[in-house]
Design a protein around this motif. Structure first.
Motif, PDB file in Angstrom:
ATOM      1  N   UNK A   9     -13.438   0.349   4.633  1.00  0.00           N
ATOM      2  CA  UNK A   9     -12.800   1.610   4.961  1.00  0.00           C
ATOM      3  C   UNK A   9     -12.215   2.182   3.674  1.00  0.00           C
ATOM      4  N   UNK A  10     -12.807   3.271   3.170  1.00  0.00           N
ATOM      5  CA  UNK A  10     -12.376   3.820   1.885  1.00  0.00           C
ATOM      6  C   UNK A  10     -11.593   5.115   2.051  1.00  0.00           C
ATOM      7  N   UNK A  11     -11.319   5.538   3.289  1.00  0.00           N
ATOM      8  CA  UNK A  11     -10.688   6.834   3.493  1.00  0.00           C
ATOM      9  C   UNK A  11      -9.178   6.746   3.588  1.00  0.00           C
ATOM     10  N   UNK A  12      -8.649   5.683   4.194  1.00  0.00           N
ATOM     11  CA  UNK A  12      -7.214   5.564   4.426  1.00  0.00           C
ATOM     12  C   UNK A  12      -6.534   4.805   3.300  1.00  0.00           C
ATOM     13  N   UNK A  13      -5.213   4.834   3.308  1.00  0.00           N
ATOM     14  CA  UNK A  13      -4.437   3.961   2.431  1.00  0.00           C
ATOM     15  C   UNK A  13      -4.534   2.553   2.993  1.00  0.00           C
ATOM     16  N   UNK A  14      -4.899   1.609   2.148  1.00  0.00           N
ATOM     17  CA  UNK A  14      -5.208   0.252   2.584  1.00  0.00           C
ATOM     18  C   UNK A  14      -4.037  -0.692   2.345  1.00  0.00           C
ATOM     19  N   UNK A  15      -3.717  -1.482   3.368  1.00  0.00           N
ATOM     20  CA  UNK A  15      -2.508  -2.298   3.373  1.00  0.00           C
ATOM     21  C   UNK A  15      -2.835  -3.735   3.761  1.00  0.00           C
ATOM     22  N   UNK A  16      -2.292  -4.700   3.006  1.00  0.00           N
ATOM     23  CA  UNK A  16      -2.289  -6.095   3.440  1.00  0.00           C
ATOM     24  C   UNK A  16      -0.906  -6.404   3.980  1.00  0.00           C
ATOM     25  N   UNK A  17      -0.878  -6.990   5.169  1.00  0.00           N
ATOM     26  CA  UNK A  17       0.364  -7.320   5.872  1.00  0.00           C
ATOM     27  C   UNK A  17       0.450  -8.829   6.051  1.00  0.00           C
ATOM     28  N   UNK A  41      -4.713   1.881   7.059  1.00  0.00           N
ATOM     29  CA  UNK A  41      -5.735   0.877   7.350  1.00  0.00           C
ATOM     30  C   UNK A  41      -5.159  -0.482   6.954  1.00  0.00           C
ATOM     31  N   UNK A  42      -5.007  -1.380   7.928  1.00  0.00           N
ATOM     32  CA  UNK A  42      -4.215  -2.589   7.738  1.00  0.00           C
ATOM     33  C   UNK A  42      -5.005  -3.834   8.105  1.00  0.00           C
ATOM     34  N   UNK A  43      -4.812  -4.901   7.322  1.00  0.00           N
ATOM     35  CA  UNK A  43      -5.283  -6.227   7.707  1.00  0.00           C
ATOM     36  C   UNK A  43      -4.105  -7.191   7.655  1.00  0.00           C
ATOM     37  N   UNK A 117      -4.002  -0.899  -1.499  1.00  0.00           N
ATOM     38  CA  UNK A 117      -3.118   0.024  -2.209  1.00  0.00           C
ATOM     39  C   UNK A 117      -1.685  -0.488  -2.243  1.00  0.00           C
ATOM     40  N   UNK A 118      -1.286  -1.209  -1.210  1.00  0.00           N
ATOM     41  CA  UNK A 118       0.092  -1.664  -1.076  1.00  0.00           C
ATOM     42  C   UNK A 118       0.105  -2.901  -0.181  1.00  0.00           C
ATOM     43  N   UNK A 119       1.122  -3.742  -0.338  1.00  0.00           N
ATOM     44  CA  UNK A 119       1.267  -4.943   0.484  1.00  0.00           C
ATOM     45  C   UNK A 119       2.673  -4.981   1.062  1.00  0.00           C
ATOM     46  N   UNK A 120       2.764  -5.371   2.332  1.00  0.00           N
ATOM     47  CA  UNK A 120       4.068  -5.463   2.989  1.00  0.00           C
ATOM     48  C   UNK A 120       4.181  -6.826   3.656  1.00  0.00           C
ATOM     49  N   UNK A 121       5.397  -7.332   3.744  1.00  0.00           N
ATOM     50  CA  UNK A 121       5.641  -8.634   4.355  1.00  0.00           C
ATOM     51  C   UNK A 121       6.771  -8.507   5.365  1.00  0.00           C
TER      52      UNK A 121
END
Length: 293
Positions: A9-17, A41-43, A117-121
């Motif tokens: 998915x290249x359209x949204x801001x991509x997030x690792x959670x 867009x989150x995984x 793009x960003x990571x959240x915990x």
């Protein structure tokens, strides 16, 4: 388990959670829903078990010798895996640091076609204030992302207890998810680079109840520092007529009136950032930051 790889998915801001309470704890699932519903867009890449208090521990993932938490995967499952009906929910049978790295290095290329793009915990079960950041797995995950070159934010909430994802939602879970999503999206809206190099954010929420601090609009965010300053501590950024000294995150969360703390830290040490770095974050989050009474 599904055999097909996900489409990037290249359209949204991509997030690792990630988190330290485990991939099947209700907070991370509610946070995932809030982030996704906001258009991100989150995984999820989180520990198979509750790994609270493990700080920046790191180890090669190993096959499960007992079921994942809340029986969310059977004993004998592989070292890493995912929900067959929801491949974006991934477990790693190791620590939060290992889980975050797996999300960034292995899962992100599969789902996003590259780095996130960003990571959240989080958001963590219980606050992570002051020196607690040194042992917090939630903080460990966020700082690991930053050290990997991905802006990281750790979120923690005062209210709550360890709860499985199949349990009915409680008010605090919805409120903390909305607050965490608000901070994440405000930072994203500020534009890249989201944070200065080697910087991470530590965000803590006060208690939630049906009679107090029960909705997003009740809360105010305050720029804070992680540790109590000494006479030898350099000045912080000047804001709110503070004379160059930010309040500690503990004092912010303990103030009556639904105040949430936002501290800027150095990923490699988990100590406070300097005034210049604080000023960058002050500018980026200016639209949601307030002063203590």
């Amino acid at each position: 388990m599904l055999a097909l790889l996900p489409v990037a998915d290249v359209s949204a801001v991509n997030v690792v959670l990630s988190n330290d309470d485990g991939w099947a704890e209700i907070n991370i699932r509610q946070f995932y829903d809030a982030l996704t519903n906001s258009g991100l867009s989150v995984i999820i890449s989180a520990p198979a078990e509750n790994e609270s208090g493990t700080g920046s521990s790191d180890a090669t993932p190993t096959p499960l010798t007992e079921p994942c938490e809340y029986n969310s995967c059977p004993s004998g499952s592989p070292a890493t895996g995912y929900n067959s009906s929801m491949p974006r929910f991934n477990y790693v049978n190791s620590y939060p640091v290992t889980s975050m790295r797996y999300g960034i290095q292995t899962l992100s290329p599969e789902f996003f076609g590259g780095a996130p793009d960003i990571a959240v915990a989080g958001f963590n079960v219980g606050a992570n204030l002051g020196t607690t950041v040194l042992i917090s797995g939630t903080v460990g995950a966020a700082t690991e992302a930053t050290k990997e070159g991905i802006p990281g934010i750790a979120f923690s909430g005062t209210t709550g207890s360890q709860t499985g994802y199949t349990s009915p939602l409680s008010l605090y879970e919805t409120v903390y998810a909305d607050l965490s999503t608000n901070v994440t999206n405000t930072l994203i809206a500020s534009g890249k680079p989201y944070l200065p190099e080697n910087m991470w954010l530590n965000v803590n929420f006060p208690a939630v109840s049906s009679s107090s601090c029960s909705s997003l609009s009740d809360f105010r965010f305050v720029l804070s520092r992680i540790n109590t300053a000494t006479s030898e501590t350099a000045n912080d950024v000047v804001t709110c007529d503070n004379g160059g000294r930010l309040p500690t995150e503990t004092s912010v969360v303990d103030t009556d009136g639904c105040y949430a703390s936002v501290s800027v830290g150095v990923a490699t040490t988990k100590a406070d950032a300097n005034a210049t770095e604080q000023a960058v974050v002050l500018g980026k989050l200016a639209g949601i930051l307030s002063c203590l009474p």
